[in-house]
Design an enzyme around this catalytic site. Structure first.
Site, PDB file in Angstrom:
ATOM      1  N   HIS A 117       0.816  -1.223   0.000  1.00 45.97           N
ATOM      2  CA  HIS A 117       0.000   0.000   0.000  1.00 45.97           C
ATOM      3  C   HIS A 117       0.848   1.270   0.000  1.00 45.97           C
ATOM      4  O   HIS A 117       0.366   2.340   0.368  1.00 45.97           O
ATOM      5  CB  HIS A 117      -0.962  -0.007   1.203  1.00 45.97           C
ATOM      6  CG  HIS A 117      -2.061  -1.021   1.081  1.00 45.97           C
ATOM      7  ND1 HIS A 117      -2.858  -1.413   2.129  1.00 45.97           N
ATOM      8  CD2 HIS A 117      -2.494  -1.734   0.003  1.00 45.97           C
ATOM      9  CE1 HIS A 117      -3.737  -2.320   1.707  1.00 45.97           C
ATOM     10  NE2 HIS A 117      -3.524  -2.535   0.433  1.00 45.97           N
ATOM     11  N   THR A 187      -3.386  -8.529  10.686  1.00 44.94           N
ATOM     12  CA  THR A 187      -4.244  -7.894   9.674  1.00 44.94           C
ATOM     13  C   THR A 187      -5.658  -8.428   9.807  1.00 44.94           C
ATOM     14  O   THR A 187      -5.857  -9.612  10.093  1.00 44.94           O
ATOM     15  CB  THR A 187      -3.725  -8.099   8.231  1.00 44.94           C
ATOM     16  OG1 THR A 187      -4.707  -7.572   7.314  1.00 44.94           O
ATOM     17  CG2 THR A 187      -3.434  -9.542   7.890  1.00 44.94           C
ATOM     18  N   ASN A 212      -2.686 -13.047  15.634  1.00 46.41           N
ATOM     19  CA  ASN A 212      -3.617 -11.925  15.790  1.00 46.41           C
ATOM     20  C   ASN A 212      -4.189 -11.970  17.208  1.00 46.41           C
ATOM     21  O   ASN A 212      -4.346 -13.058  17.780  1.00 46.41           O
ATOM     22  CB  ASN A 212      -4.751 -12.044  14.747  1.00 46.41           C
ATOM     23  CG  ASN A 212      -5.440 -10.721  14.483  1.00 46.41           C
ATOM     24  OD1 ASN A 212      -5.980 -10.101  15.399  1.00 46.41           O
ATOM     25  ND2 ASN A 212      -5.425 -10.283  13.247  1.00 46.41           N
TER      26      ASN A 212
HETATM   27  P1  OAD Z   1      -6.836  -3.322  10.487  1.00 45.57           P
HETATM   28  O1  OAD Z   1      -6.908  -2.180  11.421  1.00 45.57           O
HETATM   29  O2  OAD Z   1      -7.989  -3.569   9.598  1.00 45.57           O
HETATM   30  O3  OAD Z   1      -6.596  -4.668  11.322  1.00 45.57           O
HETATM   31  C1  OAD Z   1      -5.629  -4.746  12.306  1.00 45.57           C
HETATM   32  C2  OAD Z   1      -5.610  -6.185  12.806  1.00 45.57           C
HETATM   33  O4  OAD Z   1      -4.571  -6.300  13.745  1.00 45.57           O
HETATM   34  C3  OAD Z   1      -6.900  -6.636  13.496  1.00 45.57           C
HETATM   35  O5  OAD Z   1      -7.278  -7.906  13.020  1.00 45.57           O
HETATM   36  C4  OAD Z   1      -6.503  -6.699  14.977  1.00 45.57           C
HETATM   37  O6  OAD Z   1      -7.190  -7.726  15.665  1.00 45.57           O
HETATM   38  C5  OAD Z   1      -5.033  -7.014  14.877  1.00 45.57           C
HETATM   39  N1  OAD Z   1      -4.194  -6.556  15.997  1.00 45.57           N
HETATM   40  C6  OAD Z   1      -4.306  -5.430  16.740  1.00 45.57           C
HETATM   41  N2  OAD Z   1      -3.308  -5.326  17.631  1.00 45.57           N
HETATM   42  C7  OAD Z   1      -2.531  -6.424  17.447  1.00 45.57           C
HETATM   43  C8  OAD Z   1      -1.335  -6.894  18.056  1.00 45.57           C
HETATM   44  N3  OAD Z   1      -0.735  -6.222  19.039  1.00 45.57           N
HETATM   45  N4  OAD Z   1      -0.814  -8.062  17.600  1.00 45.57           N
HETATM   46  C9  OAD Z   1      -1.412  -8.761  16.616  1.00 45.57           C
HETATM   47  N5  OAD Z   1      -2.543  -8.364  16.014  1.00 45.57           N
HETATM   48  C10 OAD Z   1      -3.086  -7.218  16.411  1.00 45.57           C
HETATM   49  O7  OAD Z   1      -5.456  -3.170   9.673  1.00 45.57           O
HETATM   50  P2  OAD Z   1      -5.042  -3.843   8.294  1.00 45.57           P
HETATM   51  O8  OAD Z   1      -5.550  -5.234   8.201  1.00 45.57           O
HETATM   52  O9  OAD Z   1      -3.597  -3.621   8.131  1.00 45.57           O
HETATM   53  O10 OAD Z   1      -5.431   0.502   3.725  1.00 45.57           O
HETATM   54  O11 OAD Z   1      -5.823  -2.941   7.272  1.00 45.57           O
HETATM   55  C11 OAD Z   1      -5.687  -3.167   5.906  1.00 45.57           C
HETATM   56  C12 OAD Z   1      -5.775  -1.870   5.159  1.00 45.57           C
HETATM   57  O12 OAD Z   1      -6.988  -1.185   5.500  1.00 45.57           O
HETATM   58  C13 OAD Z   1      -4.695  -0.855   5.514  1.00 45.57           C
HETATM   59  O13 OAD Z   1      -3.505  -1.068   4.795  1.00 45.57           O
HETATM   60  C14 OAD Z   1      -5.335   0.443   5.149  1.00 45.57           C
HETATM   61  C15 OAD Z   1      -6.659   0.204   5.811  1.00 45.57           C
HETATM   62  O14 OAD Z   1      -7.701   0.983   5.462  1.00 45.57           O
HETATM   63  C16 OAD Z   1      -5.554   1.658   3.081  1.00 45.57           C
HETATM   64  O15 OAD Z   1      -5.511   2.733   3.651  1.00 45.57           O
HETATM   65  C17 OAD Z   1      -5.719   1.490   1.603  1.00 45.57           C
END
Ligand code: OAD
Length: 241
Positions: A117, A187, A212
């Site tokens: 991204h 993620t 996660n």
């Molecule tokens: P999200 O905010 O959607 O998800 C974060 C994930 O990390 C969730 O499943 C949480 O349960 C998990 N999580 C939180 N803290 C954690 C920890 N300490 N250890 C392990 N897991 C943990 O973030 P992304 O999946 O990265 O895109 O989001 C994908 C995309 O959506 C991003 O790149 C961004 C966003 O909108 C754009 O802006 C295009």
């Protein structure tokens, strides 16, 4: 389960690691979804789409400059560092794929990262005149957000509604197709096309391991779900390698 997963990792010759915002959570960088996520506080349609930038470039920049300041104060955590060490381990080829734009994997010492991204520390001409400025970390263009051609500069990140760079997505797809084990860390696995990568690997019979603090739509289809914060689960895995 950790012991079993570490055996899979030890036996693998190709490993792909896919990270999301959760890996940087313990560095103090906010995630996007969930009760404390950025998308609870802000609307993606107002801040992370090409239309939003066309309508209100200054507002979009303000949001990105705020995130840059926050990330500049953050430091990589043990989760990032374990992955950097894993990449330098001689036993297997480890390809690191990240949806994060924060640059913390590189700061943790990762020798290469496929940034699906984009990267918040890189800016480019919004009119595609060809100008790309790398590593603006030390000199954020707060006072001059204009390109030399007169157009706006924009953060070199992928916004909703924009395609990922085709070459970057191809490299990521190849990495998961060739992987024996895919480690999916922090993620929510809901944003496509990246969310399809574990599925592609699964069809090729790779083991899928999810790290996660919560369950995700991917959880029912993984071979192992290691529940807990990445900065403590990944060091536990490393200990057994
Ligand atoms: P999200 O905010 O959607 O998800 C974060 C994930 O990390 C969730 O499943 C949480 O349960 C998990 N999580 C939180 N803290 C954690 C920890 N300490 N250890 C392990 N897991 C943990 O973030 P992304 O999946 O990265 O895109 O989001 C994908 C995309 O959506 C991003 O790149 C961004 C966003 O909108 C754009 O802006 C295009």
């Amino acid at each position: 389960m950790i012991t079993e997963v570490s055996e899979w990792l030890r036996g693998a010759s190709q490993i792909a690691v896919l990270t999301g915002a959760g890996i940087s959570a313990e560095s103090g960088v906010p995630v996007f979804r969930g009760h404390s996520g950025l998308w609870r506080q802000f609307r993606a349609e107002d801040l992370a789409t090409p239309d939003a930038f066309a309508r209100q470039p200054a507002l979009v920049w303000e949001w990105y400059l705020w995130r840059r300041a926050l990330i500049a104060r953050a430091t990589p955590n043990e989760g990032h560092r374990v992955l950097a060490r894993l990449q330098q381990h001689k036993g297997a080829t480890v390809t690191l794929l990240s949806q994060n734009v924060d640059g913390l994997h590189r700061r943790a010492g990762s020798p290469s990262v496929i940034e699906l991204h984009g990267n918040l520390w890189r800016v480019r001409c919004a009119d595609d005149c060809g100008l790309v400025v790398h590593d603006v970390e030390s000199d954020p263009p707060r006072t001059n957000l204009r390109c030399r051609c007169g157009a706006w500069l924009r953060p070199d990140v992928v916004w909703f509604g924009e395609p990922l760079d085709a070459g970057t997505l191809q490299r990521a797809t190849t990495a998961v197709e060739q992987a024996d084990v895919v480690l999916v860390v922090g993620t929510s696995a809901v944003v496509y096309p990246v969310a399809a990568l574990p599925e592609i690997a699964r069809r090729r019979r790779a083991r899928i391991v999810e790290v996660n603090i919560d369950e995700t739509p991917l959880t029912p289809r993984v071979d192992a779900h290691l529940r807990g914060p990445a900065a403590s689960i990944l060091p536990q895995l490393e200990e057994q390698l």
